[in-house]
Motif scaffolding. Structure first.
Motif, PDB file in Angstrom:
ATOM      1  N   GLY A 152       0.790  -1.223   0.000  1.00  0.00           N
ATOM      2  CA  GLY A 152       0.000   0.000   0.000  1.00  0.00           C
ATOM      3  C   GLY A 152       0.824   1.275   0.000  1.00  0.00           C
ATOM      4  N   GLU A 153       2.122   1.167   0.144  1.00  0.00           N
ATOM      5  CA  GLU A 153       3.015   2.336   0.148  1.00  0.00           C
ATOM      6  C   GLU A 153       3.326   2.764  -1.287  1.00  0.00           C
ATOM      7  OE1 GLU A 153       4.397   3.891   2.952  1.00  0.00           O
ATOM      8  OE2 GLU A 153       3.103   2.596   4.154  1.00  0.00           O
ATOM      9  N   VAL A 154       3.711   4.014  -1.448  1.00  0.00           N
ATOM     10  CA  VAL A 154       4.157   4.509  -2.748  1.00  0.00           C
ATOM     11  C   VAL A 154       5.485   3.825  -3.069  1.00  0.00           C
ATOM     12  CG1 VAL A 154       4.918   6.547  -4.037  1.00  0.00           C
ATOM     13  CG2 VAL A 154       3.021   6.725  -2.409  1.00  0.00           C
ATOM     14  N   PHE A 155       5.613   3.377  -4.318  1.00  0.00           N
ATOM     15  CA  PHE A 155       6.831   2.688  -4.735  1.00  0.00           C
ATOM     16  C   PHE A 155       8.040   3.603  -4.574  1.00  0.00           C
ATOM     17  CE2 PHE A 155       9.981   1.677  -8.024  1.00  0.00           C
ATOM     18  CZ  PHE A 155      10.289   0.372  -7.648  1.00  0.00           C
ATOM     19  N   VAL A 193      -4.375   3.188  -5.811  1.00  0.00           N
ATOM     20  CA  VAL A 193      -3.716   4.340  -6.427  1.00  0.00           C
ATOM     21  C   VAL A 193      -2.578   3.848  -7.314  1.00  0.00           C
ATOM     22  CG1 VAL A 193      -2.471   6.484  -5.956  1.00  0.00           C
ATOM     23  CG2 VAL A 193      -4.287   5.747  -4.416  1.00  0.00           C
ATOM     24  N   SER A 194      -2.441   4.470  -8.453  1.00  0.00           N
ATOM     25  CA  SER A 194      -1.359   4.124  -9.370  1.00  0.00           C
ATOM     26  C   SER A 194       0.000   4.459  -8.731  1.00  0.00           C
ATOM     27  CB  SER A 194      -1.516   4.911 -10.660  1.00  0.00           C
ATOM     28  OG  SER A 194      -0.470   4.613 -11.543  1.00  0.00           O
ATOM     29  N   GLY A 195       0.967   3.565  -8.928  1.00  0.00           N
ATOM     30  CA  GLY A 195       2.317   3.798  -8.395  1.00  0.00           C
ATOM     31  C   GLY A 195       2.500   3.300  -6.980  1.00  0.00           C
ATOM     32  N   THR A 196       1.489   2.631  -6.418  1.00  0.00           N
ATOM     33  CA  THR A 196       1.633   2.076  -5.063  1.00  0.00           C
ATOM     34  C   THR A 196       1.890   0.579  -5.161  1.00  0.00           C
ATOM     35  OG1 THR A 196      -0.755   1.728  -4.866  1.00  0.00           O
ATOM     36  CG2 THR A 196       0.138   3.796  -3.989  1.00  0.00           C
ATOM     37  N   VAL A 197       2.390   0.017  -4.108  1.00  0.00           N
ATOM     38  CA  VAL A 197       2.710  -1.409  -4.057  1.00  0.00           C
ATOM     39  C   VAL A 197       1.416  -2.194  -3.871  1.00  0.00           C
ATOM     40  CG1 VAL A 197       3.931  -3.197  -2.772  1.00  0.00           C
ATOM     41  CG2 VAL A 197       5.012  -0.967  -3.133  1.00  0.00           C
ATOM     42  N   ALA A 198       1.171  -3.150  -4.792  1.00  0.00           N
ATOM     43  CA  ALA A 198      -0.042  -3.968  -4.740  1.00  0.00           C
ATOM     44  C   ALA A 198       0.211  -5.292  -4.022  1.00  0.00           C
ATOM     45  CB  ALA A 198      -0.552  -4.236  -6.152  1.00  0.00           C
ATOM     46  N   ILE A 199       1.356  -5.922  -4.299  1.00  0.00           N
ATOM     47  CA  ILE A 199       1.668  -7.237  -3.738  1.00  0.00           C
ATOM     48  C   ILE A 199       3.141  -7.247  -3.320  1.00  0.00           C
ATOM     49  CG2 ILE A 199       1.822  -9.715  -4.220  1.00  0.00           C
ATOM     50  CD1 ILE A 199      -0.303  -9.239  -6.434  1.00  0.00           C
ATOM     51  N   VAL A 200       3.397  -7.833  -2.144  1.00  0.00           N
ATOM     52  CA  VAL A 200       4.775  -8.010  -1.688  1.00  0.00           C
ATOM     53  C   VAL A 200       5.164  -9.457  -1.959  1.00  0.00           C
ATOM     54  CG1 VAL A 200       6.352  -7.947   0.279  1.00  0.00           C
ATOM     55  CG2 VAL A 200       4.530  -6.254   0.099  1.00  0.00           C
TER      56      VAL A 200
END
Length: 184
Positions: free
Chosen positions: A135-138, A156-163
């Protein structure tokens, strides 16, 4: 004859005066010689004092550099060891996830959880922290993008979807970047 005595006395007086002048000149030369020797000794003392202070300062700087280099070497060794332990930590996490999926909990499962917690506590004491990613910004300084994915509803575009793999830091040093999938 009186004149001869007077001339003789004048010669004696002149001789005495000359001798006295020579003595004074000798004393003056000796005094100047002592003054020049004193000045020379003072200059030499000042030079030696300056060399001593420079050497003392250089040695203190050397000690500080060696202490810093030693601390860096210890930190590098510690980081290297921790980096080798991270895959073991990942394996424990996967094993615990699998155990929690099973309905039956055994003593072995409880033992693995305790060892995992103990390992996490030791790493925390060493200053190792997990890099927040989901969920953090890349951030390319902390995350390594594996691929771009279609964003889920409200993402939101540019955020982390999956770790994919967790990342860790120790102080200001990144031990391992988080491997992530980023929303397009």
């Amino acid at each position: 004859m009186y004149e001869k005595k007077q001339n003789k006395n004048e010669k004696i007086d002149n001789t005495a005066a000359l001798e006295q002048e020579e003595e004074e000149c000798a004393k003056t030369d000796a005094g100047q010689s002592q003054d020049s020797e004193l000045e020379k000794a003072c200059r030499e003392r000042d030079d030696l004092k300056d060399k001593y202070l420079r050497t003392y300062s250089d040695f203190n700087n050397y000690k500080k550099r060696m202490l810093a280099a030693r601390a860096d070497a210890i930190k590098d060794g510690q980081c290297g060891t921790i980096e080798m332990m991270l895959p073991v930590l990942d394996s424990f996490e996967r094993a615990i996830e699998h155990i929690e999926e099973c309905e039956e909990q055994s003593a072995l499962a409880d033992g693995m959880k305790m060892v995992y917690r103990q390992m996490r506590d030791v790493l925390e004491k060493l200053g190792v922290c997990e890099i927040p990613a989901l969920g953090e910004v890349f951030d390319p300084n902390l995350h390594q993008a594996m691929q771009m994915v279609e964003p889920a509803d409200g993402a939101v575009s540019g955020t982390v979807a999956i770790v994919v793999q967790k990342g860790y830091t120790q102080g200001d040093r990144v031990l391992r970047h988080s491997m992530v999938m980023v929303n397009k």
